[in-house]
Design a protein around this motif. Structure first.
Motif, PDB file in Angstrom:
ATOM      1  N   GLY A 198       0.893  -1.116  -0.199  1.00  0.00           N
ATOM      2  CA  GLY A 198       0.135   0.084  -0.088  1.00  0.00           C
ATOM      3  C   GLY A 198       0.768   1.304   0.132  1.00  0.00           C
ATOM      4  N   ILE A 199       0.010   2.375  -0.436  1.00  0.00           N
ATOM      5  CA  ILE A 199       1.061   3.677  -0.601  1.00  0.00           C
ATOM      6  C   ILE A 199      -0.094   4.743  -0.315  1.00  0.00           C
ATOM      7  CG2 ILE A 199       0.685   3.922  -3.118  1.00  0.00           C
ATOM      8  CD1 ILE A 199       3.589   5.179  -3.036  1.00  0.00           C
ATOM      9  N   ASN A 200       0.045   5.718   0.648  1.00  0.00           N
ATOM     10  CA  ASN A 200      -0.631   6.630   0.673  1.00  0.00           C
ATOM     11  C   ASN A 200      -0.068   7.958   0.672  1.00  0.00           C
ATOM     12  OD1 ASN A 200      -3.251   5.369   2.047  1.00  0.00           O
ATOM     13  ND2 ASN A 200      -1.598   4.465   3.357  1.00  0.00           N
ATOM     14  N   GLY A 201      -0.797   9.150   0.191  1.00  0.00           N
ATOM     15  CA  GLY A 201      -0.132  10.288   0.077  1.00  0.00           C
ATOM     16  C   GLY A 201      -1.004  11.305   0.635  1.00  0.00           C
ATOM     17  N   THR A 202      -0.415  12.613   1.404  1.00  0.00           N
ATOM     18  CA  THR A 202      -1.217  13.350   1.896  1.00  0.00           C
ATOM     19  C   THR A 202      -0.739  14.825   1.301  1.00  0.00           C
ATOM     20  OG1 THR A 202      -1.426  12.331   3.838  1.00  0.00           O
ATOM     21  CG2 THR A 202      -1.820  14.712   4.116  1.00  0.00           C
ATOM     22  N   TYR A 203      -1.389  15.677   0.808  1.00  0.00           N
ATOM     23  CA  TYR A 203      -1.127  17.082   0.386  1.00  0.00           C
ATOM     24  C   TYR A 203      -2.275  17.862   0.841  1.00  0.00           C
ATOM     25  CZ  TYR A 203       0.439  20.682  -2.705  1.00  0.00           C
ATOM     26  OH  TYR A 203       1.006  21.930  -3.177  1.00  0.00           O
ATOM     27  N   GLY A 204      -2.113  18.717   1.883  1.00  0.00           N
ATOM     28  CA  GLY A 204      -2.851  19.730   2.309  1.00  0.00           C
ATOM     29  C   GLY A 204      -4.108  19.017   2.725  1.00  0.00           C
ATOM     30  N   ALA A 205      -5.337  19.424   2.307  1.00  0.00           N
ATOM     31  CA  ALA A 205      -6.548  18.797   2.846  1.00  0.00           C
ATOM     32  C   ALA A 205      -6.902  17.428   2.008  1.00  0.00           C
ATOM     33  CB  ALA A 205      -7.712  19.712   2.459  1.00  0.00           C
ATOM     34  N   PHE A 206      -5.997  17.069   1.020  1.00  0.00           N
ATOM     35  CA  PHE A 206      -6.206  15.796   0.242  1.00  0.00           C
ATOM     36  C   PHE A 206      -5.364  14.790   0.889  1.00  0.00           C
ATOM     37  CE2 PHE A 206      -7.453  19.187  -2.464  1.00  0.00           C
ATOM     38  CZ  PHE A 206      -8.672  18.695  -3.296  1.00  0.00           C
ATOM     39  N   GLN A 207      -5.839  13.552   0.952  1.00  0.00           N
ATOM     40  CA  GLN A 207      -5.374  12.158   0.990  1.00  0.00           C
ATOM     41  C   GLN A 207      -5.771  11.163   0.206  1.00  0.00           C
ATOM     42  OE1 GLN A 207      -6.664   9.193   2.827  1.00  0.00           O
ATOM     43  NE2 GLN A 207      -4.463   8.374   3.047  1.00  0.00           N
ATOM     44  N   SER A 208      -4.857  10.382  -0.285  1.00  0.00           N
ATOM     45  CA  SER A 208      -5.148   9.400  -1.127  1.00  0.00           C
ATOM     46  C   SER A 208      -4.445   8.276  -0.934  1.00  0.00           C
ATOM     47  CB  SER A 208      -4.672   9.964  -2.822  1.00  0.00           C
ATOM     48  OG  SER A 208      -3.230  10.122  -2.802  1.00  0.00           O
ATOM     49  N   GLY A 209      -4.812   7.088  -1.587  1.00  0.00           N
ATOM     50  CA  GLY A 209      -4.112   5.737  -1.124  1.00  0.00           C
ATOM     51  C   GLY A 209      -4.493   4.667  -2.258  1.00  0.00           C
ATOM     52  N   LEU A 210      -3.518   3.728  -2.589  1.00  0.00           N
ATOM     53  CA  LEU A 210      -3.567   2.765  -3.402  1.00  0.00           C
ATOM     54  C   LEU A 210      -3.251   1.433  -2.851  1.00  0.00           C
ATOM     55  CD1 LEU A 210      -4.539   1.686  -6.249  1.00  0.00           C
ATOM     56  CD2 LEU A 210      -1.920   2.284  -6.728  1.00  0.00           C
ATOM     57  N   THR A 211      -3.791   0.472  -2.878  1.00  0.00           N
ATOM     58  CA  THR A 211      -3.468  -0.931  -2.270  1.00  0.00           C
ATOM     59  C   THR A 211      -3.536  -1.935  -3.064  1.00  0.00           C
ATOM     60  OG1 THR A 211      -5.581  -1.572  -1.247  1.00  0.00           O
ATOM     61  CG2 THR A 211      -3.881  -0.169   0.177  1.00  0.00           C
ATOM     62  N   TRP A 212      -2.408  -3.047  -3.374  1.00  0.00           N
ATOM     63  CA  TRP A 212      -2.736  -4.146  -3.808  1.00  0.00           C
ATOM     64  C   TRP A 212      -2.507  -5.437  -2.906  1.00  0.00           C
ATOM     65  CZ3 TRP A 212       1.541  -7.836  -4.461  1.00  0.00           C
ATOM     66  CH2 TRP A 212       1.083  -8.983  -5.359  1.00  0.00           C
ATOM     67  N   HIS A 213      -3.431  -6.417  -3.098  1.00  0.00           N
ATOM     68  CA  HIS A 213      -3.728  -7.375  -2.298  1.00  0.00           C
ATOM     69  C   HIS A 213      -3.665  -8.792  -2.995  1.00  0.00           C
ATOM     70  CE1 HIS A 213      -6.294  -9.754   0.855  1.00  0.00           C
ATOM     71  NE2 HIS A 213      -5.239  -9.896   1.197  1.00  0.00           N
TER      72      HIS A 213
ATOM     73  N   ALA B 241      -8.658   1.666  -4.202  1.00  0.00           N
ATOM     74  CA  ALA B 241      -8.061   3.017  -4.147  1.00  0.00           C
ATOM     75  C   ALA B 241      -9.158   3.887  -3.758  1.00  0.00           C
ATOM     76  CB  ALA B 241      -7.764   3.491  -5.552  1.00  0.00           C
ATOM     77  N   HIS B 242      -8.584   5.080  -2.881  1.00  0.00           N
ATOM     78  CA  HIS B 242      -9.373   6.024  -2.316  1.00  0.00           C
ATOM     79  C   HIS B 242      -8.856   7.327  -2.464  1.00  0.00           C
ATOM     80  CE1 HIS B 242      -6.650   5.661   1.208  1.00  0.00           C
ATOM     81  NE2 HIS B 242      -7.266   6.663   1.580  1.00  0.00           N
ATOM     82  N   LEU B 243      -9.919   8.384  -2.285  1.00  0.00           N
ATOM     83  CA  LEU B 243      -9.350   9.872  -2.344  1.00  0.00           C
ATOM     84  C   LEU B 243     -10.381  10.718  -1.234  1.00  0.00           C
ATOM     85  CD1 LEU B 243      -7.739  11.976  -3.688  1.00  0.00           C
ATOM     86  CD2 LEU B 243      -9.657  12.405  -5.360  1.00  0.00           C
ATOM     87  N   ALA B 244      -9.714  11.207  -0.350  1.00  0.00           N
ATOM     88  CA  ALA B 244     -10.410  11.938   0.537  1.00  0.00           C
ATOM     89  C   ALA B 244      -9.842  13.251   0.541  1.00  0.00           C
ATOM     90  CB  ALA B 244     -10.195  11.344   1.984  1.00  0.00           C
ATOM     91  N   TYR B 245     -10.966  14.168   0.985  1.00  0.00           N
ATOM     92  CA  TYR B 245     -10.693  15.643   1.208  1.00  0.00           C
ATOM     93  C   TYR B 245     -11.552  16.179   2.483  1.00  0.00           C
ATOM     94  CZ  TYR B 245     -11.537  20.723   0.582  1.00  0.00           C
ATOM     95  OH  TYR B 245     -11.392  22.006   0.766  1.00  0.00           O
ATOM     96  N   ARG B 246     -10.689  16.655   3.306  1.00  0.00           N
ATOM     97  CA  ARG B 246     -10.982  17.038   4.733  1.00  0.00           C
ATOM     98  C   ARG B 246     -11.165  18.605   4.454  1.00  0.00           C
ATOM     99  NH1 ARG B 246     -10.946  15.681   9.852  1.00  0.00           N
ATOM    100  NH2 ARG B 246     -10.111  13.499   9.328  1.00  0.00           N
ATOM    101  N   TYR B 247     -12.206  18.903   5.184  1.00  0.00           N
ATOM    102  CA  TYR B 247     -12.651  20.405   5.422  1.00  0.00           C
ATOM    103  C   TYR B 247     -13.227  20.650   6.384  1.00  0.00           C
ATOM    104  CZ  TYR B 247     -17.390  18.336   3.986  1.00  0.00           C
ATOM    105  OH  TYR B 247     -18.579  17.578   3.862  1.00  0.00           O
TER     106      TYR B 247
ATOM    107  N   LEU C  34     -13.909   9.292  -1.611  1.00  0.00           N
ATOM    108  CA  LEU C  34     -14.252   8.425  -2.589  1.00  0.00           C
ATOM    109  C   LEU C  34     -13.431   7.270  -2.804  1.00  0.00           C
ATOM    110  CD1 LEU C  34     -15.975   8.305  -5.331  1.00  0.00           C
ATOM    111  CD2 LEU C  34     -13.692   9.563  -6.436  1.00  0.00           C
ATOM    112  N   GLY C  35     -14.070   6.158  -2.557  1.00  0.00           N
ATOM    113  CA  GLY C  35     -13.360   4.884  -2.534  1.00  0.00           C
ATOM    114  C   GLY C  35     -13.961   3.650  -3.644  1.00  0.00           C
ATOM    115  N   VAL C  36     -12.818   3.280  -4.258  1.00  0.00           N
ATOM    116  CA  VAL C  36     -13.104   2.301  -5.216  1.00  0.00           C
ATOM    117  C   VAL C  36     -12.562   0.990  -4.813  1.00  0.00           C
ATOM    118  CG1 VAL C  36     -12.798   1.750  -7.641  1.00  0.00           C
ATOM    119  CG2 VAL C  36     -13.256   4.000  -7.301  1.00  0.00           C
ATOM    120  N   ASN C  37     -13.409  -0.006  -4.630  1.00  0.00           N
ATOM    121  CA  ASN C  37     -12.878  -1.500  -4.339  1.00  0.00           C
ATOM    122  C   ASN C  37     -12.861  -2.240  -5.642  1.00  0.00           C
ATOM    123  OD1 ASN C  37     -12.623  -0.839  -1.664  1.00  0.00           O
ATOM    124  ND2 ASN C  37     -14.598  -1.336  -1.357  1.00  0.00           N
ATOM    125  N   ASN C  38     -11.965  -3.107  -5.736  1.00  0.00           N
ATOM    126  CA  ASN C  38     -11.654  -4.091  -6.937  1.00  0.00           C
ATOM    127  C   ASN C  38     -11.770  -3.266  -8.143  1.00  0.00           C
ATOM    128  OD1 ASN C  38     -11.627  -6.150  -8.708  1.00  0.00           O
ATOM    129  ND2 ASN C  38     -13.655  -7.083  -8.191  1.00  0.00           N
TER     130      ASN C  38
END
Length: 249
Positions: A168-183, A204-210, A218-222
């Motif tokens: 898995g890899i996660n990234g954070t930039y300001g209010a945005f946070q994203s992630g991608l995993t392989w299983h 995969a997922h993408l999140a925005y914190r306000y 927003l998440g996408v499984n499979n």
């Protein structure tokens, strides 16, 4: 340490102790060892499920499941990363499992005699900087049941995979946070008379914190819409897209 007591008017009422020892070698390295016993009575579904039209029936003659587990682990960490290694062995008697003994999609609940599970888990987490984090997890399970003919644990029962790898890899930039995993799940034992292939999934997922409390996710499984089966005869969903609003307080 801990002590659990299960009281039942239909089964025995055992005491289940758990003991753990932790040794802090230094500020970065810790060793742990543990032993515990477990007891699980059959549930109402296990005993009395009655849905013959769908090929599913319970078993009122089930015995309670009992077991014990040994653990030995070590953990090393510094300011940016953590590495954990865990060795364990579980021994189960009268295990409870839904099974298809004839391979004809007619399921019932059975007690299997004795089961031995040896396992290894290795997990590594790394914070590369304030923006990027990664994780790697590997698990090996050797699950076998006792065979009276050989007098040993020789029957492979790795229905849900002998090896399990997650990257898995996660990234954070300001209010945005994203992630991608392989299983990846591999080394699966046949279920009934059906061979069970390996499978892999991307999520995969993408999140925005306000504000301080709200988050839009927003998440996408499979992600690649792969076809796979965990339980024989029950296909898992294809690509799933989920949009959620979370509030923390």
């Amino acid at each position: 340490t801990g002590l659990r007591w299960d009281q039942s008017n239909a089964f025995s009422s055992p005491l289940s102790p758990r003991v753990n020892l932790v040794y802090n070698y230094n500020d970065h390295l810790t060793f742990k060892t543990g032993y515990g016993k477990a007891f699980r009575a059959p549930t109402a579904n296990d005993l009395y499920w009655d849905q013959p039209a769908y090929g599913m029936t319970g078993n009122p003659d089930l015995k309670p499941e009992e077991g014990e587990r040994f653990d030995l682990s070590g953990q090393w960490q510094d300011e940016s990363q953590k590495l954990t290694v865990n060795l364990f062995r579980s021994m189960v008697s009268n295990g409870i499992r839904w099974d298809d003994p004839e391979g004809d999609f007619t399921y019932t609940v059975v007690n299997f005699d004795r089961l031995r599970l040896n396992g290894l888990t290795i997990a590594w987490q790394k914070n590369w900087n304030s923006f990027l984090q990664s994780k790697v997890r590997y698990q090996y399970l050797d699950q076998k049941s006792y065979e009276a003919a050989t007098g040993d644990y020789t029957l492979a029962k790795n229905y849900f995979g002998q090896q399990d790898i997650t990257l898995g890899i996660n990234g954070t930039y300001g209010a945005f946070q994203s992630g991608l995993t392989w299983h990846l799940v591999s080394g699966r034992s046949p279920q009934g008379f059906t061979e069970m292939p390996d499978y892999q999934l991307w999520n995969a997922h993408l999140a925005y914190r306000y504000g301080n409390n709200w988050q839009l996710v927003l998440g996408v499984n499979n992600l690649l819409n792969d076809s796979y089966v965990i339980h024989n005869g029950y296909p898992m969903p294809g690509r799933e897209v989920k949009l959620a609003v979370e509030y923390e307080f």
